[in-house]
Design a protein around this motif. Sequence first.
Motif, PDB file in Angstrom:
ATOM      1  N   MET A   1       0.818  -1.221   0.000  1.00 24.99           N
ATOM      2  CA  MET A   1       0.000   0.000   0.000  1.00 24.99           C
ATOM      3  C   MET A   1       0.852   1.272   0.000  1.00 24.99           C
ATOM      4  O   MET A   1       0.338   2.363  -0.183  1.00 24.99           O
ATOM      5  N   ASP A   2       2.156   1.124   0.244  1.00 21.63           N
ATOM      6  CA  ASP A   2       3.035   2.297   0.173  1.00 21.63           C
ATOM      7  C   ASP A   2       3.034   2.916  -1.216  1.00 21.63           C
ATOM      8  O   ASP A   2       3.377   4.096  -1.371  1.00 21.63           O
ATOM      9  N   THR A   3       2.666   2.138  -2.227  1.00 19.25           N
ATOM     10  CA  THR A   3       2.649   2.653  -3.595  1.00 19.25           C
ATOM     11  C   THR A   3       1.581   3.729  -3.782  1.00 19.25           C
ATOM     12  O   THR A   3       1.578   4.437  -4.788  1.00 19.25           O
ATOM     13  N   LEU A   4       0.661   3.856  -2.830  1.00 19.53           N
ATOM     14  CA  LEU A   4      -0.354   4.902  -2.916  1.00 19.53           C
ATOM     15  C   LEU A   4       0.236   6.281  -2.645  1.00 19.53           C
ATOM     16  O   LEU A   4      -0.352   7.295  -3.016  1.00 19.53           O
ATOM     17  N   PHE A   5       1.400   6.327  -2.012  1.00 15.44           N
ATOM     18  CA  PHE A   5       2.023   7.602  -1.643  1.00 15.44           C
ATOM     19  C   PHE A   5       3.106   7.937  -2.664  1.00 15.44           C
ATOM     20  O   PHE A   5       4.293   7.670  -2.466  1.00 15.44           O
ATOM     21  N   GLN A   6       2.676   8.519  -3.770  1.00 12.57           N
ATOM     22  CA  GLN A   6       3.566   8.790  -4.898  1.00 12.57           C
ATOM     23  C   GLN A   6       4.031  10.240  -4.898  1.00 12.57           C
ATOM     24  O   GLN A   6       3.279  11.162  -4.560  1.00 12.57           O
ATOM     25  N   LYS A   7       5.303  10.454  -5.289  1.00 10.45           N
ATOM     26  CA  LYS A   7       5.811  11.811  -5.454  1.00 10.45           C
ATOM     27  C   LYS A   7       6.821  11.845  -6.590  1.00 10.45           C
ATOM     28  O   LYS A   7       7.390  10.811  -6.978  1.00 10.45           O
ATOM     29  N   HIS A   8       7.043  13.049  -7.109  1.00 11.21           N
ATOM     30  CA  HIS A   8       7.921  13.238  -8.262  1.00 11.21           C
ATOM     31  C   HIS A   8       8.707  14.524  -8.036  1.00 11.21           C
ATOM     32  O   HIS A   8       8.161  15.522  -7.566  1.00 11.21           O
ATOM     33  N   GLU A   9      10.000  14.497  -8.347  1.00 13.47           N
ATOM     34  CA  GLU A   9      10.843  15.670  -8.140  1.00 13.47           C
ATOM     35  C   GLU A   9      11.243  16.294  -9.473  1.00 13.47           C
ATOM     36  O   GLU A   9      11.536  15.591 -10.446  1.00 13.47           O
ATOM     37  N   GLU A  10      11.225  17.636  -9.500  1.00 13.75           N
ATOM     38  CA  GLU A  10      11.709  18.388 -10.652  1.00 13.75           C
ATOM     39  C   GLU A  10      12.738  19.408 -10.160  1.00 13.75           C
ATOM     40  O   GLU A  10      12.610  19.933  -9.044  1.00 13.75           O
ATOM     41  N   GLU A  27       8.797  19.495  -5.447  1.00 15.79           N
ATOM     42  CA  GLU A  27       8.338  18.117  -5.240  1.00 15.79           C
ATOM     43  C   GLU A  27       6.838  18.064  -5.471  1.00 15.79           C
ATOM     44  O   GLU A  27       6.079  18.783  -4.817  1.00 15.79           O
ATOM     45  N   ILE A  28       6.405  17.247  -6.411  1.00 17.81           N
ATOM     46  CA  ILE A  28       4.987  17.074  -6.701  1.00 17.81           C
ATOM     47  C   ILE A  28       4.516  15.797  -6.011  1.00 17.81           C
ATOM     48  O   ILE A  28       5.090  14.725  -6.229  1.00 17.81           O
ATOM     49  N   ARG A  29       3.528  15.931  -5.150  1.00 18.32           N
ATOM     50  CA  ARG A  29       2.982  14.790  -4.422  1.00 18.32           C
ATOM     51  C   ARG A  29       1.542  14.528  -4.856  1.00 18.32           C
ATOM     52  O   ARG A  29       0.817  15.475  -5.191  1.00 18.32           O
ATOM     53  N   TYR A  30       1.144  13.259  -4.784  1.00 14.48           N
ATOM     54  CA  TYR A  30      -0.187  12.866  -5.231  1.00 14.48           C
ATOM     55  C   TYR A  30      -0.990  12.310  -4.063  1.00 14.48           C
ATOM     56  O   TYR A  30      -0.521  11.431  -3.338  1.00 14.48           O
ATOM     57  N   SER A  37      -2.750  16.324  -7.328  1.00 17.44           N
ATOM     58  CA  SER A  37      -1.379  16.697  -7.019  1.00 17.44           C
ATOM     59  C   SER A  37      -1.308  17.994  -6.232  1.00 17.44           C
ATOM     60  O   SER A  37      -2.205  18.841  -6.286  1.00 17.44           O
ATOM     61  N   SER A  38      -0.235  18.142  -5.465  1.00 18.73           N
ATOM     62  CA  SER A  38       0.122  19.406  -4.831  1.00 18.73           C
ATOM     63  C   SER A  38       1.631  19.542  -4.912  1.00 18.73           C
ATOM     64  O   SER A  38       2.336  18.562  -5.168  1.00 18.73           O
ATOM     65  N   ARG A  39       2.130  20.736  -4.676  1.00 21.58           N
ATOM     66  CA  ARG A  39       3.558  20.997  -4.878  1.00 21.58           C
ATOM     67  C   ARG A  39       4.207  21.547  -3.617  1.00 21.58           C
ATOM     68  O   ARG A  39       3.719  22.516  -3.024  1.00 21.58           O
ATOM     69  N   ILE A  40       5.309  20.915  -3.226  1.00 22.94           N
ATOM     70  CA  ILE A  40       6.148  21.431  -2.152  1.00 22.94           C
ATOM     71  C   ILE A  40       7.225  22.268  -2.833  1.00 22.94           C
ATOM     72  O   ILE A  40       8.058  21.739  -3.568  1.00 22.94           O
TER      73      ILE A  40
END
Length: 334
Positions: A1-10, A27-30, A37-40
């Motif tokens: 279930m950790d796969t539900l916590f997805q993020k992507h870095e630019e 950092e874009i988190r889903y 999505s939201s952005r840190i």
Amino acid sequence: MDTLFQKHEEFFVFYDGEGNKIERKTEIRYDPLTGESSRIVFDPGMDLTPPDYTQTSKQTSGKNCPFCKENILKMTPIFPDNITPNERVTHGQATLFPNLFPYSKHNGVAVFSEDHYVKLADFTVPMIRDAFIACQKYIQSVLATEEKEVYVSINWNYLPYSGGSILHPHLHVIISESATNYQSQFERKSRAFKENHDRDYLNFLYEHEKNGERWIGEHGDVAWIHSFSPKGHNDFQAIFRERTKVEDLSEDDWTNFAKGLKGIFATLDEQGLASFNMGLTFSNEGFPVHARLIPRLVIGGLDTSDFNYFQVIHHEPLSYKVPEKVAELARKHF
């Protein structure tokens, strides 16, 4: 279930005027429930000072405020007898009456106490508890009269940055035949989550996050976490475990919720934050009662709003604060 916590870095690479390389990460988190999505974003090290409305309070209190004690029974409207035979709903220090400018079929306003200006640190557990119990009593009275399905929430705009138009602290109870976008999406996505994973989302979230980086703490059966994909610079969630209906909530539950809010208020105060929006939502499909609290602020010397085109047009929240660091800050207040 950790796969539900997805993020992507630019990474954005550029140079200052002297040719020194600068690299900034976004950092874009889903959101694990909705996929939104939201952005840190890069934190410039904002040094925030909570607004002080002491002088404004002197100008807006007493005869100038319909919620102050000398006016509340004269200037606020009353309910019909089928809602309450006592004109208004009261509990302890709290008084609840109809909103003159309603947002829905039923819209009650609950005033916390006689105090016109209450700073975060000055809210007491009984003050908070009584106001929410007054809201609960009103909701139960309305539900006894309604034949159609309705959608219920208790909401709080605290201080002007939040959109609050009266300084005197108060809550809004919204009971509508039409779900808000948040309510509709939460029900729809929670239903899909249960179908896909054979478990309720909020109970899963509680179990997954407990004692992790975004865990804050709990009092009784009311737990607090920080959102993985925040909708603001802080984004606190409260989960009322095993409480799914309005009538499930006891005085102890409201006391525990109030204790948690006091801890959240201390966390906001420590960061130089004061104003916030909060919504406490009841599900029509048996999912746990939950609340979400997001601070509001202004930025820079121009008192710039914390909302810009990203939030308003693109529906994409921005946060200068890393959720895990905020949760670490909040834990010590629990």
